[in-house]
Design an enzyme around this catalytic site. Sequence first.
Site, short mmCIF file in Angstrom:
data_model
loop_
_atom_site.label_atom_id
_atom_site.label_comp_id
_atom_site.label_asym_id
_atom_site.label_seq_id
_atom_site.Cartn_x
_atom_site.Cartn_y
_atom_site.Cartn_z
N ASP A 48 -68.31 2.21 -18.82
CA ASP A 48 -69.70 2.68 -18.96
C ASP A 48 -70.64 1.67 -18.30
O ASP A 48 -71.85 1.91 -18.20
CB ASP A 48 -70.07 2.97 -20.42
CG ASP A 48 -70.06 1.73 -21.30
OD1 ASP A 48 -69.59 0.66 -20.85
OD2 ASP A 48 -70.50 1.83 -22.46
N SER A 49 -70.08 0.58 -17.78
CA SER A 49 -70.86 -0.32 -16.93
C SER A 49 -71.41 0.42 -15.72
O SER A 49 -72.29 -0.10 -15.03
CB SER A 49 -70.01 -1.52 -16.48
OG SER A 49 -68.77 -1.10 -15.93
N ASP A 87 -63.97 5.15 -20.40
CA ASP A 87 -64.65 4.30 -21.39
C ASP A 87 -65.59 5.15 -22.23
O ASP A 87 -66.47 5.83 -21.69
CB ASP A 87 -65.46 3.25 -20.60
CG ASP A 87 -65.81 2.04 -21.41
OD1 ASP A 87 -65.26 1.88 -22.52
OD2 ASP A 87 -66.64 1.25 -20.92
N LYS A 117 -61.01 3.99 -23.81
CA LYS A 117 -61.28 2.67 -24.38
C LYS A 117 -62.50 2.79 -25.27
O LYS A 117 -63.43 3.53 -24.95
CB LYS A 117 -61.54 1.64 -23.27
CG LYS A 117 -62.03 0.29 -23.80
CD LYS A 117 -62.15 -0.75 -22.72
CE LYS A 117 -63.49 -0.78 -22.02
NZ LYS A 117 -64.66 -0.98 -22.90
N GLU A 119 -65.16 0.24 -27.93
CA GLU A 119 -65.54 -1.12 -28.32
C GLU A 119 -65.53 -1.26 -29.84
O GLU A 119 -65.85 -0.31 -30.56
CB GLU A 119 -66.95 -1.43 -27.80
CG GLU A 119 -67.05 -1.41 -26.29
CD GLU A 119 -68.45 -1.78 -25.78
OE1 GLU A 119 -69.30 -2.23 -26.58
OE2 GLU A 119 -68.68 -1.62 -24.57
N GLU A 186 -63.06 -9.54 -23.77
CA GLU A 186 -64.12 -9.88 -22.81
C GLU A 186 -64.84 -11.14 -23.27
O GLU A 186 -65.38 -11.19 -24.38
CB GLU A 186 -65.11 -8.71 -22.68
CG GLU A 186 -66.25 -9.03 -21.72
CD GLU A 186 -67.15 -7.85 -21.40
OE1 GLU A 186 -66.85 -6.72 -21.83
OE2 GLU A 186 -68.18 -8.09 -20.72
#
Length: 286
Positions: A48-49, A87, A117, A119, A186
Amino acid sequence: MTDRKKITLPYLYKKYQDGEPIVMLTCYDYPTAYLQEQAGVEMILVGDSLGMTMLGYETTLPVTMEDMIRHCKGVRTGAPTAWLIGDMPYMSYQPSVETAIRNAGRFMAEAACDAIKLEGGREMADRMAAIVAAGIPAMGHLGLTPQSMSALGGFKVQGRGAAQAKRIVEDARILEEAGAFSILLEMVPDRVCKVITERAGIPIISLGSGPHASGQLLIYHDMFGLYPRFQPKMAKVYGNAGEVILNGLKQYTSEVIGRQFPQPENWFTMKDEAYDELLKLLEAED
Ligand code: KIV
């Protein structure tokens, strides 16, 4: 296209068990995916970056499921054999277990992803377990988790103190127990990454967390000078594509203004007979 076989979970686990590093990058579009596939990148994360690298947002928070699905589709077309991870964007899994399963399923059904993925640590264990129970491989993401940037107080290394490091070590175990096939760390200190890797029974991937991991991830735009706002310390620059492109754009601008572009090789012609006939047709109409 390459003659590489489809990357599968058994392939990734074999590499992990053999102690062979897994190669992972972010990617957001078809032409880059094509190049990454040629280069042998094994795991591709459509992060999502992309909100920051492709859409120019300040953070990843405004990214939607529709944004993610569109970019995942392009990447899948360019990299048909990579292990493709979608993501989960902000608020696509946090509200409830059901929301998490439905949105994880969209990545698989609509964009042919291999995994998702998400978080978060212990607080996301029920989402992780439910997604895995639905038959969807899921990767955890600990340490600096950009969707919680405000709560974390900015873009900072996580787990420098013993208490916070212990919590990350515990979270990794909890996510593994919930069924994560892999965990991304990260920006945690290298020794914390080492402790987690040594204790884990699944591949641990490092993004700025040092060499003691089962594989490495970099953000593609950071590797090639393509993100103009900042360059994180953890990113190695492998080439300044941003500079190459900027120079090309400046040259194009000046050539158009100076009438040096286009040249005959840059346009198309027609036969004299066809052109003469065209003029006659036009005259007849006038
Ligand atoms: O969105 C992303 O690219 C990520 C990486 C920072 C790991 O989640």
